[in-house]
Scaffold this motif. Structure first.
Motif, PDB file in Angstrom:
ATOM      1  N   LEU A 411      52.919 -27.656 -19.398  1.00 25.13           N
ATOM      2  CA  LEU A 411      51.593 -28.357 -20.121  1.00 25.13           C
ATOM      3  C   LEU A 411      51.534 -27.669 -21.575  1.00 25.13           C
ATOM      4  O   LEU A 411      51.507 -26.788 -21.923  1.00 25.13           O
ATOM      5  CB  LEU A 411      50.230 -27.938 -19.454  1.00 25.13           C
ATOM      6  N   ALA A 412      51.766 -28.590 -22.532  1.00 27.46           N
ATOM      7  CA  ALA A 412      51.869 -28.306 -24.067  1.00 27.46           C
ATOM      8  C   ALA A 412      50.306 -27.660 -24.195  1.00 27.46           C
ATOM      9  O   ALA A 412      49.274 -28.181 -23.595  1.00 27.46           O
ATOM     10  CB  ALA A 412      52.150 -29.450 -24.908  1.00 27.46           C
ATOM     11  N   ALA A 413      49.963 -27.181 -25.366  1.00 23.85           N
ATOM     12  CA  ALA A 413      48.851 -26.707 -26.058  1.00 23.85           C
ATOM     13  C   ALA A 413      47.693 -27.797 -26.240  1.00 23.85           C
ATOM     14  O   ALA A 413      48.395 -28.925 -26.711  1.00 23.85           O
ATOM     15  CB  ALA A 413      49.074 -26.007 -27.002  1.00 23.85           C
ATOM     16  N   ASP A 414      46.649 -27.737 -25.555  1.00 21.19           N
ATOM     17  CA  ASP A 414      45.581 -28.828 -25.722  1.00 21.19           C
ATOM     18  C   ASP A 414      45.877 -29.974 -24.665  1.00 21.19           C
ATOM     19  O   ASP A 414      45.276 -31.161 -24.984  1.00 21.19           O
ATOM     20  CB  ASP A 414      45.174 -29.373 -27.322  1.00 21.19           C
ATOM     21  N   GLN A 415      46.940 -30.011 -23.913  1.00 22.27           N
ATOM     22  CA  GLN A 415      47.245 -31.102 -22.818  1.00 22.27           C
ATOM     23  C   GLN A 415      46.521 -30.764 -21.658  1.00 22.27           C
ATOM     24  O   GLN A 415      46.333 -29.537 -21.184  1.00 22.27           O
ATOM     25  CB  GLN A 415      48.558 -30.950 -22.795  1.00 22.27           C
ATOM     26  N   TRP A 416      46.142 -31.805 -20.998  1.00 25.71           N
ATOM     27  CA  TRP A 416      45.498 -31.357 -19.681  1.00 25.71           C
ATOM     28  C   TRP A 416      46.293 -32.540 -18.698  1.00 25.71           C
ATOM     29  O   TRP A 416      46.863 -33.586 -18.996  1.00 25.71           O
ATOM     30  CB  TRP A 416      43.820 -31.777 -19.855  1.00 25.71           C
ATOM     31  N   PHE A 417      45.782 -32.267 -17.337  1.00 30.08           N
ATOM     32  CA  PHE A 417      46.424 -33.012 -16.141  1.00 30.08           C
ATOM     33  C   PHE A 417      45.195 -33.133 -15.218  1.00 30.08           C
ATOM     34  O   PHE A 417      44.627 -32.211 -14.941  1.00 30.08           O
ATOM     35  CB  PHE A 417      47.598 -32.014 -15.543  1.00 30.08           C
ATOM     36  N   GLN A 418      45.154 -34.278 -14.684  1.00 34.78           N
ATOM     37  CA  GLN A 418      44.139 -34.597 -13.842  1.00 34.78           C
ATOM     38  C   GLN A 418      44.818 -35.266 -12.342  1.00 34.78           C
ATOM     39  O   GLN A 418      45.647 -35.939 -12.329  1.00 34.78           O
ATOM     40  CB  GLN A 418      43.080 -35.446 -14.392  1.00 34.78           C
ATOM     41  N   PHE A 419      44.281 -34.619 -11.207  1.00 32.61           N
ATOM     42  CA  PHE A 419      44.581 -35.198 -10.003  1.00 32.61           C
ATOM     43  C   PHE A 419      43.529 -35.318  -9.060  1.00 32.61           C
ATOM     44  O   PHE A 419      42.584 -34.774  -9.004  1.00 32.61           O
ATOM     45  CB  PHE A 419      45.797 -34.553  -9.390  1.00 32.61           C
ATOM     46  N   ASP A 420      43.620 -35.949  -7.960  1.00 33.66           N
ATOM     47  CA  ASP A 420      42.612 -36.327  -7.155  1.00 33.66           C
ATOM     48  C   ASP A 420      43.353 -35.703  -5.705  1.00 33.66           C
ATOM     49  O   ASP A 420      44.576 -35.730  -5.276  1.00 33.66           O
ATOM     50  CB  ASP A 420      42.404 -37.725  -6.832  1.00 33.66           C
ATOM     51  N   VAL A 421      42.501 -35.320  -4.876  1.00 30.85           N
ATOM     52  CA  VAL A 421      42.697 -34.924  -3.375  1.00 30.85           C
ATOM     53  C   VAL A 421      41.626 -35.549  -2.396  1.00 30.85           C
ATOM     54  O   VAL A 421      40.424 -35.527  -2.757  1.00 30.85           O
ATOM     55  CB  VAL A 421      42.537 -33.298  -3.190  1.00 30.85           C
ATOM     56  N   ILE A 422      42.322 -36.329  -1.607  1.00 28.68           N
ATOM     57  CA  ILE A 422      41.073 -37.034  -0.561  1.00 28.68           C
ATOM     58  C   ILE A 422      41.197 -36.303   0.714  1.00 28.68           C
ATOM     59  O   ILE A 422      42.225 -35.879   1.298  1.00 28.68           O
ATOM     60  CB  ILE A 422      41.660 -38.431  -0.531  1.00 28.68           C
TER      61      ILE A 422
END
Length: 599
Positions: A411-422
């Motif tokens: 992840l670069a600076a100021d970068q975000w990652f989103q994921f779901d768990v069901i």
């Protein structure tokens, strides 16, 4: 022009109205809670690339500003914020990097936390009070009250209308920022202040210049000041963002829906492209800037709703000022650290939401987890652990490879990652039982703040739901002249899998409008009555109103529609909707605003 003792003038950018502990640019006296976004934001998720350049035809008369430009850009890209950001100024000249940091803030949508001379006059004591609209008496009613300190919680403000964003129930500009910073956790309404607080507090550090405006010393806090303050003590420098600066940026990055972690969030990366005229934010040294100012244009409406996005930005600095250009490279330093510090990356589990929060038995629940790298360097080999809570059954995840722990990568600076768990809630789960999901982030890069790497979210098993009705309301009209007609479209949807019982749509005609007619699913005046609505069904009403001839040009008229029903609604938050337009002969887009300085 006269100069206030011990005060180094920074920029004061304002339109027709003043602005505030984090304040967005105020366009045409728009609402205090209007949010302004950087150039390029169009109301949908994005990674904004905002270019900055130095005009090769308008350079300073001496010295090289480019390292200071890179440093200021890197500080915004770190997006970290800190306490103790005020340091001693080693030079009698004007620190370009400090002023530029302030100007860039204006060019991406930020404004002043306190009044400026365009509102209260040069040298006025009111300069150090939290900014506001004048209220019903059209005047600023400021007094420091018994503590003698300006910009503190007991300030007397009469009917002034607050413009400062603050964390609800906290009101502390030195407090560590929470994981969620958006329009849900922050606001401008004084009713959300803690008990005993009358006004929003501002972090300031005017030692040794003005003790009455030094809230940091008054509260025995590290010398901290919001970068967007329109004045600073001439003995000090401000080259790093304060916590309130970052909070304001994160409120905006939660997108037009105001909720962090949803599909319209964005990130912003500033990028210096050198000496050219081809960029989004230009820097010029001219002979008629006075000291320094920022000129911006903005547009609103359409996909932005009531928000504004910057369209143009131009920063001008007076060429004849004794500018001091910092030549120390701080682009790779951790926030508050000296240059040369080993690479580090501050991972944070930014948000952790559950949908639904109260699932009934024998249903599925989705946990939405957002991880962000606040920088300053790349976080390598990021991994997010998310063990299955005892009592729930794992169903699926959209992580790479469909596995947990979730291998995010770099992840670069100021970068975000989103994921779901069901997960599946068992059919035999007891109503009222609670399950907690815990997400934690780690990486191969040193993390200076592991305290924000873990976040949990709990759900409570509920009884089977009743029908969930939701209402929406919109008009394609951003502005309308007096005497013209405006059409609002109202739609009621049944979001559940069961039939809704009897309900009514209520729409009180607001001041400035005159009801004309309804068409579509209702042809009578409001309230409109409906016997039932099947699962997944919807009804639409087109409501025509006339703009009153005595409506004030420039006024913002908001029309609200709501649902009332025989059955209880499990989600009353979507039972009301509104949309607005301004009374104007001209479109609201593209207005230009200028700034001025405290001399």
């Amino acid at each position: 022009m006269s100069r206030a003792p011990c005060l180094l003038p920074l920029i004061l950018l304002a339109g027709a109205a003043p602005v505030a502990a984090g304040v967005f640019l105020q366009f045409q006296n728009r609402p205090a809670d209007q949010v302004v976004h950087p150039t390029g934001y169009a109301g949908v998720a994005a990674e904004l690339d905002v270019t900055v350049c130095l005009d090769p035809n308008n350079l300073p008369q001496s010295g090289d500003p480019e390292q200071a430009i890179r440093n200021a850009i890197a500080e915004f890209n770190r997006n970290q914020g800190m306490t103790g950001n005020v340091v001693s100024n080693p030079s009698p000249g004007s620190d370009f990097e400090s002023v530029l940091l302030h100007e860039i803030g204006h060019c991406i949508g930020m404004d002043h936390p306190v009044f400026g001379p365009s509102e209260v006059g040069s040298g006025s004591p009111q300069l150090y009070f939290a900014n506001a609209f004048g209220g019903g008496n059209n005047a600023f009613d400021t007094a420091a009250n018994t503590d003698g300190q300006r910009g503190t919680r007991d300030d007397i403000r009469g009917d002034d209308i607050n413009l400062n964003w603050f964390r609800k129930g906290v009101n502390d500009p030195w407090a560590v920022l929470p994981a969620v910073v958006d329009r849900v956790s922050y606001g401008v309404e004084l009713g959300d202040l803690p008990n005993g607080h009358d006004w929003v507090e501002i972090a300031s550090a005017f030692s040794p210049c003005l003790a009455a405006a030094d809230s940091s010393a008054f509260y025995d806090q590290p010398a901290t000041q919001n970068t967007m303050y329109p004045v600073i003590c001439g003995n000090n420098l401000l080259r790093q963002l304060a916590l309130d600066d970052v909070a304001l940026l994160r409120i905006a990055r939660a997108g037009k829906d105001g909720t962090q972690g949803t599909g319209d969030d964005y990130t912003t990366q500033l990028r210096y492209v050198g000496q050219t005229n081809d960029c989004a934010l230009q820097i010029l040294f001219t002979n008629d800037a006075g000291f320094a100012f920022c000129q911006v244009g903005g547009t609103g409406g359409g996909p932005l709703g009531n928000d504004i996005a910057i369209t143009t930005g131009r920063m001008e600095f007076q060429r004849t000022v004794d500018w001091q250009f910092n030549q120390t490279d701080t682009t790779g330093a951790a926030p508050g650290a000296a240059p040369g510090t080993a690479p580090s990356a501050d991972l944070t589990v930014l948000s952790h939401d559950a949908d639904p929060l109260t699932p009934p038995p024998d249903t599925k629940v989705s946990f939405i987890i957002t991880v962000m790298n606040a920088g300053p360097n790349v976080a390598n080999d990021v991994m997010v652990a998310n063990p299955t809570p005892a009592g729930l059954n794992f169903v699926s995840t959209n992580c790479p490879g469909g596995t947990l722990p979730c291998p995010v990568g770099n992840l670069a600076a100021d970068q975000w990652f989103q994921f779901d768990v069901i997960y599946a809630v068992p059919a035999n789960a007891a109503v009222g039982s609670e399950f907690t999901n815990v997400a934690s982030a780690s990486s191969a890069t040193d993390d200076p703040n592991v305290g924000n790497n873990i976040l949990d979210r709990s759900i409570t098993v509920s009884t089977p739901p009743v029908a969930d009705l939701a209402i929406s309301k919109n008009t394609p009209t951003g502005s309308a002249a007096r005497g013209s007609e405006v059409v609002f479209t109202v739609e009621v949807s049944n979001l559940s899998e069961i039939t809704a019982g009897q309900f009514w749509v209520v729409d009180q005609t607001p001041p400035g409008l005159v009801f004309v007619s309804n068409t579509g699913a209702c042809t009578t005046a409001y309230p409109c009555s409906f016997g039932s609505l099947p699962a997944g069904g919807a009804v639409t009403i087109s409501s025509t109103f006339a703009v009153a001839n005595n409506a004030s040009v420039g006024a913002l008229i908001t029309n609200i529609a709501s649902i009332s029903a025989t059955d209880a609604d499990p989600d009353p938050a979507n039972d009301s909707a509104s949309d607005s337009f301004s009374v104007s002969s001209d479109p609201p887009e593209g207005r230009i605003f200028f700034s001025s300085f405290e001399p």
